[in-house]
Motif scaffolding. Structure first.
Motif, PDB file in Angstrom:
ATOM      1  N   TYR A  25      -5.050  36.505  10.530  1.00 16.06           N
ATOM      2  CA  TYR A  25      -4.919  36.933   9.125  1.00 16.06           C
ATOM      3  C   TYR A  25      -4.858  38.458   9.033  1.00 16.06           C
ATOM      4  CZ  TYR A  25      -6.574  37.793   4.320  1.00 16.06           C
ATOM      5  OH  TYR A  25      -6.733  38.240   3.030  1.00 16.06           O
ATOM      6  N   GLU A  26      -5.785  39.117   9.716  1.00 13.57           N
ATOM      7  CA  GLU A  26      -5.789  40.575   9.692  1.00 13.57           C
ATOM      8  C   GLU A  26      -4.586  41.140  10.451  1.00 13.57           C
ATOM      9  OE1 GLU A  26     -10.201  42.227   9.993  1.00 13.57           O
ATOM     10  OE2 GLU A  26      -9.910  40.388  11.173  1.00 13.57           O
ATOM     11  N   ALA A  27      -4.271  40.499  11.579  1.00 10.19           N
ATOM     12  CA  ALA A  27      -3.184  41.016  12.424  1.00 10.19           C
ATOM     13  C   ALA A  27      -1.848  41.043  11.684  1.00 10.19           C
ATOM     14  CB  ALA A  27      -3.074  40.170  13.698  1.00 10.19           C
ATOM     15  N   ILE A  28      -1.604  40.020  10.856  1.00 11.57           N
ATOM     16  CA  ILE A  28      -0.311  40.023  10.153  1.00 11.57           C
ATOM     17  C   ILE A  28      -0.312  40.966   8.951  1.00 11.57           C
ATOM     18  CG2 ILE A  28       0.399  37.696  10.895  1.00 11.57           C
ATOM     19  CD1 ILE A  28      -0.391  36.664   8.126  1.00 11.57           C
ATOM     20  N   GLY A  29      -1.477  41.405   8.530  1.00  6.69           N
ATOM     21  CA  GLY A  29      -1.524  42.369   7.424  1.00  6.69           C
ATOM     22  C   GLY A  29      -2.282  41.881   6.203  1.00  6.69           C
ATOM     23  N   GLY A  30      -3.063  40.783   6.372  1.00  7.98           N
ATOM     24  CA  GLY A  30      -3.946  40.339   5.290  1.00  7.98           C
ATOM     25  C   GLY A  30      -3.212  39.773   4.084  1.00  7.98           C
ATOM     26  N   HIS A  31      -3.884  39.856   2.941  1.00  5.98           N
ATOM     27  CA  HIS A  31      -3.408  39.101   1.764  1.00  5.98           C
ATOM     28  C   HIS A  31      -2.044  39.530   1.266  1.00  5.98           C
ATOM     29  CE1 HIS A  31      -4.448  42.020  -1.515  1.00  5.98           C
ATOM     30  NE2 HIS A  31      -5.197  42.517  -0.543  1.00  5.98           N
ATOM     31  N   GLU A  32      -1.729  40.826   1.356  1.00  8.31           N
ATOM     32  CA  GLU A  32      -0.418  41.271   0.854  1.00  8.31           C
ATOM     33  C   GLU A  32       0.722  40.650   1.639  1.00  8.31           C
ATOM     34  OE1 GLU A  32      -0.169  45.541   0.475  1.00  8.31           O
ATOM     35  OE2 GLU A  32      -1.992  45.536  -0.763  1.00  8.31           O
ATOM     36  N   THR A  33       0.572  40.665   2.974  1.00  5.12           N
ATOM     37  CA  THR A  33       1.627  40.099   3.825  1.00  5.12           C
ATOM     38  C   THR A  33       1.728  38.596   3.619  1.00  5.12           C
ATOM     39  OG1 THR A  33       0.979  41.765   5.421  1.00  5.12           O
ATOM     40  CG2 THR A  33       2.558  40.123   6.160  1.00  5.12           C
ATOM     41  N   LEU A  34       0.584  37.947   3.475  1.00  5.01           N
ATOM     42  CA  LEU A  34       0.596  36.501   3.297  1.00  5.01           C
ATOM     43  C   LEU A  34       1.322  36.116   2.003  1.00  5.01           C
ATOM     44  CD1 LEU A  34      -0.161  34.275   5.070  1.00  5.01           C
ATOM     45  CD2 LEU A  34      -2.483  34.349   4.191  1.00  5.01           C
ATOM     46  N   ARG A  35       1.131  36.910   0.960  1.00  5.04           N
ATOM     47  CA  ARG A  35       1.873  36.675  -0.290  1.00  5.04           C
ATOM     48  C   ARG A  35       3.375  36.781  -0.048  1.00  5.04           C
ATOM     49  NH1 ARG A  35      -0.752  34.109  -4.368  1.00  5.04           N
ATOM     50  NH2 ARG A  35      -2.653  35.155  -4.935  1.00  5.04           N
ATOM     51  N   LEU A  36       3.767  37.815   0.708  1.00  5.02           N
ATOM     52  CA  LEU A  36       5.196  38.019   0.978  1.00  5.02           C
ATOM     53  C   LEU A  36       5.762  36.841   1.764  1.00  5.02           C
ATOM     54  CD1 LEU A  36       5.271  41.816   2.019  1.00  5.02           C
ATOM     55  CD2 LEU A  36       5.933  40.819  -0.191  1.00  5.02           C
ATOM     56  N   LEU A  70      -3.385  29.089   3.846  1.00  3.96           N
ATOM     57  CA  LEU A  70      -3.029  29.871   5.045  1.00  3.96           C
ATOM     58  C   LEU A  70      -3.994  31.028   5.259  1.00  3.96           C
ATOM     59  CD1 LEU A  70       0.895  29.871   5.017  1.00  3.96           C
ATOM     60  CD2 LEU A  70      -0.657  28.471   6.401  1.00  3.96           C
ATOM     61  N   THR A  71      -4.527  31.572   4.179  1.00  2.00           N
ATOM     62  CA  THR A  71      -5.529  32.631   4.314  1.00  2.00           C
ATOM     63  C   THR A  71      -6.673  32.157   5.211  1.00  2.00           C
ATOM     64  OG1 THR A  71      -5.013  33.604   2.173  1.00  2.00           O
ATOM     65  CG2 THR A  71      -7.227  34.028   3.035  1.00  2.00           C
ATOM     66  N   GLN A  72      -7.209  30.993   4.899  1.00  2.00           N
ATOM     67  CA  GLN A  72      -8.341  30.525   5.719  1.00  2.00           C
ATOM     68  C   GLN A  72      -7.895  29.980   7.061  1.00  2.00           C
ATOM     69  OE1 GLN A  72     -10.042  27.681   2.867  1.00  2.00           O
ATOM     70  NE2 GLN A  72     -10.046  26.117   4.451  1.00  2.00           N
ATOM     71  N   PHE A  73      -6.712  29.369   7.096  1.00  4.53           N
ATOM     72  CA  PHE A  73      -6.213  28.795   8.354  1.00  4.53           C
ATOM     73  C   PHE A  73      -5.994  29.893   9.405  1.00  4.53           C
ATOM     74  CE2 PHE A  73      -2.766  27.025  11.037  1.00  4.53           C
ATOM     75  CZ  PHE A  73      -3.408  25.879  11.457  1.00  4.53           C
ATOM     76  N   PHE A  74      -5.615  31.077   8.948  1.00  2.00           N
ATOM     77  CA  PHE A  74      -5.392  32.191   9.880  1.00  2.00           C
ATOM     78  C   PHE A  74      -6.644  33.045  10.085  1.00  2.00           C
ATOM     79  CE2 PHE A  74      -0.629  32.136   8.565  1.00  2.00           C
ATOM     80  CZ  PHE A  74      -0.368  31.155   9.508  1.00  2.00           C
ATOM     81  N   GLY A  75      -7.764  32.585   9.564  1.00  2.00           N
ATOM     82  CA  GLY A  75      -9.027  33.271   9.863  1.00  2.00           C
ATOM     83  C   GLY A  75      -9.514  34.238   8.800  1.00  2.00           C
ATOM     84  N   GLY A  76      -8.895  34.197   7.623  1.00  3.56           N
ATOM     85  CA  GLY A  76      -9.358  35.037   6.515  1.00  3.56           C
ATOM     86  C   GLY A  76     -10.430  34.309   5.708  1.00  3.56           C
ATOM     87  N   PRO A  77     -10.720  34.818   4.502  1.00  2.00           N
ATOM     88  CA  PRO A  77     -11.735  34.172   3.662  1.00  2.00           C
ATOM     89  C   PRO A  77     -11.378  32.712   3.347  1.00  2.00           C
ATOM     90  CG  PRO A  77     -10.850  36.196   2.631  1.00  2.00           C
ATOM     91  CD  PRO A  77     -10.103  36.001   3.895  1.00  2.00           C
TER      92      PRO A  77
END
Ligand code: HEM
Length: 129
Positions: free
Chosen positions: A8-19, A53-60
């Motif tokens: 999650y952090e490696a790809i750039g966190g919430h902003e990147t995940l939104r994109l 996906l946020t949680q699946f990739f290790g975020g909150p």
């Protein structure tokens, strides 16, 4: 990739995940095998996917906080998911990651992580559909 940080952090966190989610769903909707399975109003699906996906990739743990245990295979049972549809889903994701400009090595890791679930959600064979 630094092993101490989440994907999650490696790809750039919430902003990147939104994109990524924004780039992904138009491809899903346009895909002849996938589009018909989804509702016309895609926004609620996008939001759930973002949370998941946020949680699946290790975020909150955003999805579980709101909806409880993901039980993703069970949630997909109402939809006829063939091996071909699983591949189509992954292909839309591959194209979304490329479009957003995710580092190539990370693209591979993301697709690897999603391949297991995608194939696990297969619940019908081509012939039955
Ligand atoms: C294998 C091919 C897949 C197909 C054909 C597929 C299709 C669908 C469909 C039709 C829905 C319901 C949309 C609605 O609300 O009406 C859905 C929901 C969802 N899918 Fe998939 N999906 C696939 C794979 C995946 C994968 C690999 C993930 C993540 C690892 C995923 C995550 C989700 C999430 C988070 C939801 C929302 C669940 C909820 O209602 O809370 N899907 N999917």
């Amino acid at each position: 990739m630094n092993r101490n940080i989440s994907l999650y952090e490696a790809i750039g966190g919430h902003e990147t995940l939104r994109l990524i989610v924004d780039a992904f769903y138009p491809k899903v909707q346009a895909h002849p095998l996938l589009g018909p399975l989804f509702p016309e109003d895609i926004d609620p699906v996008k939001e759930k996917q973002y949370l998941f996906l946020t949680q699946f990739f290790g975020g909150p743990m955003l999805y579980s906080d709101r909806y409880g245990h993901p039980m993703m295979r069970a949630r997909h049972l109402p939809f006829p998911i063939t091996p071909e549809r699983a591949e189509a889903w992954l292909d839309c994701m591959r194209r979304a990651l490329r479009e957003v400009g995710i580092d190539e090595r990370l693209q591979e890791i993301v697709i690897d992580r999603l391949s297991g679930p995608a194939h696990h959600f297969v619940n019908t064979t081509e012939e039955e559909t």
